[in-house]
Design a protein around this motif. Structure first.
Motif, PDB file in Angstrom:
ATOM      1  N   ASP A 328      39.989  13.430  48.595  1.00  0.00           N
ATOM      2  CA  ASP A 328      39.335  12.866  49.780  1.00  0.00           C
ATOM      3  C   ASP A 328      39.818  13.559  51.049  1.00  0.00           C
ATOM      4  O   ASP A 328      39.028  13.883  51.934  1.00  0.00           O
ATOM      5  N   HIS A 329      41.116  13.813  51.126  1.00  0.00           N
ATOM      6  CA  HIS A 329      41.674  14.466  52.315  1.00  0.00           C
ATOM      7  C   HIS A 329      41.173  15.902  52.418  1.00  0.00           C
ATOM      8  O   HIS A 329      40.895  16.396  53.522  1.00  0.00           O
ATOM      9  N   SER A 330      41.048  16.598  51.284  1.00  0.00           N
ATOM     10  CA  SER A 330      40.530  17.963  51.299  1.00  0.00           C
ATOM     11  C   SER A 330      39.092  18.000  51.790  1.00  0.00           C
ATOM     12  O   SER A 330      38.698  18.906  52.542  1.00  0.00           O
ATOM     13  N   GLU A 331      38.301  17.000  51.398  1.00  0.00           N
ATOM     14  CA  GLU A 331      36.918  16.916  51.862  1.00  0.00           C
ATOM     15  C   GLU A 331      36.865  16.708  53.381  1.00  0.00           C
ATOM     16  O   GLU A 331      35.991  17.241  54.067  1.00  0.00           O
ATOM     17  N   TRP A 332      37.806  15.927  53.901  1.00  0.00           N
ATOM     18  CA  TRP A 332      37.875  15.695  55.346  1.00  0.00           C
ATOM     19  C   TRP A 332      38.163  16.997  56.086  1.00  0.00           C
ATOM     20  O   TRP A 332      37.529  17.294  57.102  1.00  0.00           O
ATOM     21  N   ARG A 333      39.083  17.804  55.572  1.00  0.00           N
ATOM     22  CA  ARG A 333      39.408  19.081  56.207  1.00  0.00           C
ATOM     23  C   ARG A 333      38.187  20.001  56.224  1.00  0.00           C
ATOM     24  O   ARG A 333      37.916  20.667  57.227  1.00  0.00           O
ATOM     25  N   ARG A 334      37.457  20.022  55.120  1.00  0.00           N
ATOM     26  CA  ARG A 334      36.262  20.870  55.060  1.00  0.00           C
ATOM     27  C   ARG A 334      35.182  20.369  56.020  1.00  0.00           C
ATOM     28  O   ARG A 334      34.467  21.152  56.631  1.00  0.00           O
ATOM     29  N   LEU A 335      35.057  19.039  56.154  1.00  0.00           N
ATOM     30  CA  LEU A 335      34.074  18.471  57.069  1.00  0.00           C
ATOM     31  C   LEU A 335      34.379  18.863  58.509  1.00  0.00           C
ATOM     32  O   LEU A 335      33.479  19.234  59.264  1.00  0.00           O
ATOM     33  N   LEU A 336      35.651  18.788  58.896  1.00  0.00           N
ATOM     34  CA  LEU A 336      36.043  19.179  60.253  1.00  0.00           C
ATOM     35  C   LEU A 336      35.661  20.635  60.527  1.00  0.00           C
ATOM     36  O   LEU A 336      35.144  20.971  61.599  1.00  0.00           O
ATOM     37  N   GLU A 337      35.924  21.496  59.555  1.00  0.00           N
ATOM     38  CA  GLU A 337      35.638  22.919  59.733  1.00  0.00           C
ATOM     39  C   GLU A 337      34.137  23.153  59.890  1.00  0.00           C
ATOM     40  O   GLU A 337      33.701  23.891  60.779  1.00  0.00           O
ATOM     41  N   ARG A 338      33.335  22.512  59.032  1.00  0.00           N
ATOM     42  CA  ARG A 338      31.894  22.720  59.098  1.00  0.00           C
ATOM     43  C   ARG A 338      31.292  22.139  60.373  1.00  0.00           C
ATOM     44  O   ARG A 338      30.322  22.663  60.908  1.00  0.00           O
ATOM     45  N   ALA A 339      31.885  21.046  60.872  1.00  0.00           N
ATOM     46  CA  ALA A 339      31.355  20.407  62.074  1.00  0.00           C
ATOM     47  C   ALA A 339      31.853  21.077  63.357  1.00  0.00           C
ATOM     48  O   ALA A 339      31.418  20.716  64.453  1.00  0.00           O
ATOM     49  N   GLY A 340      32.766  22.039  63.225  1.00  0.00           N
ATOM     50  CA  GLY A 340      33.290  22.708  64.399  1.00  0.00           C
ATOM     51  C   GLY A 340      34.203  21.835  65.231  1.00  0.00           C
ATOM     52  O   GLY A 340      34.326  22.016  66.446  1.00  0.00           O
ATOM     53  N   VAL A 341      34.886  20.882  64.589  1.00  0.00           N
ATOM     54  CA  VAL A 341      35.799  19.966  65.282  1.00  0.00           C
ATOM     55  C   VAL A 341      37.231  20.391  64.972  1.00  0.00           C
ATOM     56  O   VAL A 341      37.562  20.717  63.838  1.00  0.00           O
ATOM     57  N   SER A 342      38.078  20.389  65.994  1.00  0.00           N
ATOM     58  CA  SER A 342      39.461  20.820  65.796  1.00  0.00           C
ATOM     59  C   SER A 342      40.166  19.959  64.765  1.00  0.00           C
ATOM     60  O   SER A 342      39.900  18.765  64.638  1.00  0.00           O
ATOM     61  N   GLU A 343      41.072  20.582  64.032  1.00  0.00           N
ATOM     62  CA  GLU A 343      41.743  19.900  62.923  1.00  0.00           C
ATOM     63  C   GLU A 343      42.647  18.773  63.424  1.00  0.00           C
ATOM     64  O   GLU A 343      43.483  18.965  64.306  1.00  0.00           O
ATOM     65  N   ARG A 344      42.433  17.582  62.870  1.00  0.00           N
ATOM     66  CA  ARG A 344      43.280  16.421  63.180  1.00  0.00           C
ATOM     67  C   ARG A 344      43.452  15.593  61.919  1.00  0.00           C
ATOM     68  O   ARG A 344      42.774  15.803  60.918  1.00  0.00           O
ATOM     69  N   ARG A 345      44.353  14.643  61.999  1.00  0.00           N
ATOM     70  CA  ARG A 345      44.600  13.790  60.836  1.00  0.00           C
ATOM     71  C   ARG A 345      43.389  12.914  60.536  1.00  0.00           C
ATOM     72  O   ARG A 345      42.649  12.518  61.438  1.00  0.00           O
ATOM     73  N   LEU A 346      43.229  12.597  59.261  1.00  0.00           N
ATOM     74  CA  LEU A 346      42.189  11.645  58.879  1.00  0.00           C
ATOM     75  C   LEU A 346      42.423  10.299  59.550  1.00  0.00           C
ATOM     76  O   LEU A 346      41.476   9.602  59.933  1.00  0.00           O
ATOM     77  N   HIS A 347      43.687   9.936  59.755  1.00  0.00           N
ATOM     78  CA  HIS A 347      44.007   8.651  60.365  1.00  0.00           C
ATOM     79  C   HIS A 347      43.550   8.583  61.823  1.00  0.00           C
ATOM     80  O   HIS A 347      43.387   7.500  62.377  1.00  0.00           O
ATOM     81  N   ASP A 348      43.310   9.755  62.450  1.00  0.00           N
ATOM     82  CA  ASP A 348      42.854   9.744  63.838  1.00  0.00           C
ATOM     83  C   ASP A 348      41.456   9.150  63.972  1.00  0.00           C
ATOM     84  O   ASP A 348      41.064   8.720  65.065  1.00  0.00           O
ATOM     85  N   ALA A 349      40.690   9.138  62.894  1.00  0.00           N
ATOM     86  CA  ALA A 349      39.395   8.461  62.928  1.00  0.00           C
ATOM     87  C   ALA A 349      39.593   6.972  63.192  1.00  0.00           C
ATOM     88  O   ALA A 349      38.779   6.319  63.851  1.00  0.00           O
ATOM     89  N   ARG A 350      40.691   6.439  62.693  1.00  0.00           N
ATOM     90  CA  ARG A 350      41.019   5.027  62.932  1.00  0.00           C
ATOM     91  C   ARG A 350      41.348   4.802  64.402  1.00  0.00           C
ATOM     92  O   ARG A 350      40.951   3.792  64.992  1.00  0.00           O
ATOM     93  N   HIS A 351      42.079   5.745  65.008  1.00  0.00           N
ATOM     94  CA  HIS A 351      42.353   5.666  66.450  1.00  0.00           C
ATOM     95  C   HIS A 351      41.046   5.618  67.239  1.00  0.00           C
ATOM     96  O   HIS A 351      40.908   4.878  68.209  1.00  0.00           O
ATOM     97  N   THR A 352      40.082   6.439  66.814  1.00  0.00           N
ATOM     98  CA  THR A 352      38.813   6.512  67.517  1.00  0.00           C
ATOM     99  C   THR A 352      38.089   5.175  67.474  1.00  0.00           C
ATOM    100  O   THR A 352      37.609   4.663  68.489  1.00  0.00           O
ATOM    101  N   ALA A 353      38.006   4.573  66.286  1.00  0.00           N
ATOM    102  CA  ALA A 353      37.300   3.302  66.150  1.00  0.00           C
ATOM    103  C   ALA A 353      37.966   2.210  66.988  1.00  0.00           C
ATOM    104  O   ALA A 353      37.289   1.412  67.646  1.00  0.00           O
TER     105      ALA A 353
END
Length: 422
Positions: A328-353
């Motif tokens: 799951d974490h590897s998929e998150w890293r690939r998603l960030l790269e494809r979306a052109g978003v700088s690399e951050r922790r998956l947990h930062d999505a929780r900060h955003t919400a």
């Protein structure tokens, strides 16, 4: 030969022995077999022994006398504490893993040979310095500090030691890392890009609702009512642990790769805290995504046929197995790269919400319920305000203080004019 004087009723005694050394005996309680528990001290002079006797008597009065019996080493006590006192289900699997790593990797190699009752704060502080000089983060040193403090607190409660040196030791200072949440544009880019891959709703749940990784991966269809638009969080997916089931004959190094592997832990555990078990409403857009995801999963089940692993998990591999957290974490890293978003922790999505909810003016108690926080202090940790929002606040303050004020009727106040004739 000097004669030892005895005091009645278990009172302390001090005398000089034939060896030329002063001795003291203090009754501090009763042993398990019912006999008096008499402690012995010695010294070269009577004042030295008198001071030791007085200290023992004071410890006795304060209920802080070390328990008679086994003399533990740090290694023996920490191993006993881990395996018998705090082993799951006493605490969660994840909490136990953190304790175990601190004990096995740092505390036993660094301090294990010390006697439990002889450990000093300086021993701990030297260990922390050695860790940081070897490349460990201050946060890692703090985890080791919290672990040994908890273990020694238990030893003190059981009277194996009279005080906890970890409460006096100073661990390295940990600086709070300021985490900027994703911008609205970044969230939109992530959601749009996620539509191009499997399990896209998994990332929508993280970014919109702020669920922890384990909580998302532990979701089952029975936790959802898509008609009512509600979701119940009640478990967390654990990182699997395996051991070989082949007696070493499979040729694989790690137990997880063994064809006959045996699970060492359950797939899931209860939520992180009582507050973590919570229900929440789903935005209509998320309900739509989850319905689409359910249809996709049904098609995958038909394609996989007899290879499908039946489970009720919402997010699975193409053949139905529950998702591994590492995958799951590897998929998150690939998603960030494809979306052109700088690399951050998956947990930062929780900060955003969390930040979005707080900025929308949702009451703090409601935000606590949605996020699964157990105390109000957590809200302050998640209120990360972006630079754009800070600039907007500054503009509002400037407008309030320096713009001309208005009258109650809405017109700008002017200097009063004299009345006109006629």
């Amino acid at each position: 030969m000097a004669k030892k004087s005895r005091n009645a009723n278990g009172r302390s005694s001090i005398y000089k022995g034939s060896d030329g050394v002063w001795h003291g005996w203090v009754t501090v309680g009763t042993k398990d077999n019912g006999n008096p528990d008499r402690r012995h001290v010695r010294g070269k002079t009577k004042p030295v022994v008198t001071e030791k006797v007085s200290k023992l008597e004071q410890q006795r009065e304060d209920g802080k006398v070390r328990k008679a019996g086994q003399t533990w080493t740090i290694e023996q006590w920490l191993s006993h504490w881990l395996d018998n006192i705090v082993a799951p289900p006493a605490i969660t699997e994840n909490a136990w893993d953190a304790y175990s790593n601190a004990v096995r990797v740092h505390l036993i190699p660094g301090l294990g040979a010390h006697r439990l009752d002889k450990l000093e704060p300086e021993h701990l502080e030297r260990l922390y310095r050695k860790m940081t000089k070897s490349g460990s983060s201050a946060g890692n040193a703090h985890q080791v500090h919290r672990t040994v403090r908890a273990a020694l607190n238990e030893a003190m409660r059981r009277k194996h030691i009279v005080e906890n040196p970890a409460t006096l030791a100073r661990a390295p200072k940990v600086d709070e890392t300021e985490v900027e949440p994703y911008s609205v544009a970044e969230v939109k880019s992530l959601l749009e890009t996620a539509q191009e891959q499997r399990n896209s709703a998994r990332w929508a749940i993280a970014l919109a609702l702020g669920l922890r990784q384990g909580e998302v991966l532990g979701l089952q269809w029975s936790d959802m009512d898509l008609d009512a638009g509600t979701l119940l969080v009640r478990r967390s997916r654990l990182r699997p642990k395996w051991r070989h089931g082949c007696n070493g004959g499979c040729g694989h190094k790690h137990g997880g790769h063994c064809p006959q592997r045996i699970a060492l832990r359950e797939e899931t555990a209860a939520t992180k805290s009582r507050a973590g078990k919570r229900g929440m409403g789903l935005p209509d857009e998320l309900v739509h995504l989850l319905k689409q995801h359910h249809e996709q999963q049904t098609r995958e089940r038909e394609v996989a046929a007899e290879l499908w692993h039946s489970s009720d998990y919402v997010f699975t591999a193409p053949t139905g197995e529950p998702l591994h957290p590492r995958t799951d974490h590897s998929e998150w890293r690939r998603l960030l790269e494809r979306a052109g978003v700088s690399e951050r922790r998956l947990h930062d999505a929780r900060h955003t919400a969390a930040t979005v909810l707080l900025l929308l003016g949702v009451p703090e108690r409601t935000v606590m319920g949605v996020m699964g926080w157990s105390n109000t202090a957590m809200a302050a940790r998640y209120q990360h305000i972006t630079a754009t929002i800070r600039r907007d606040v500054a503009d509002r303050v400037g407008g309030l203080l320096w713009n001309p004020s208005e009258t109650a009727e809405g017109s700008t106040e002017k200097e009063a004019e004299p009345p006109q004739d006629g």
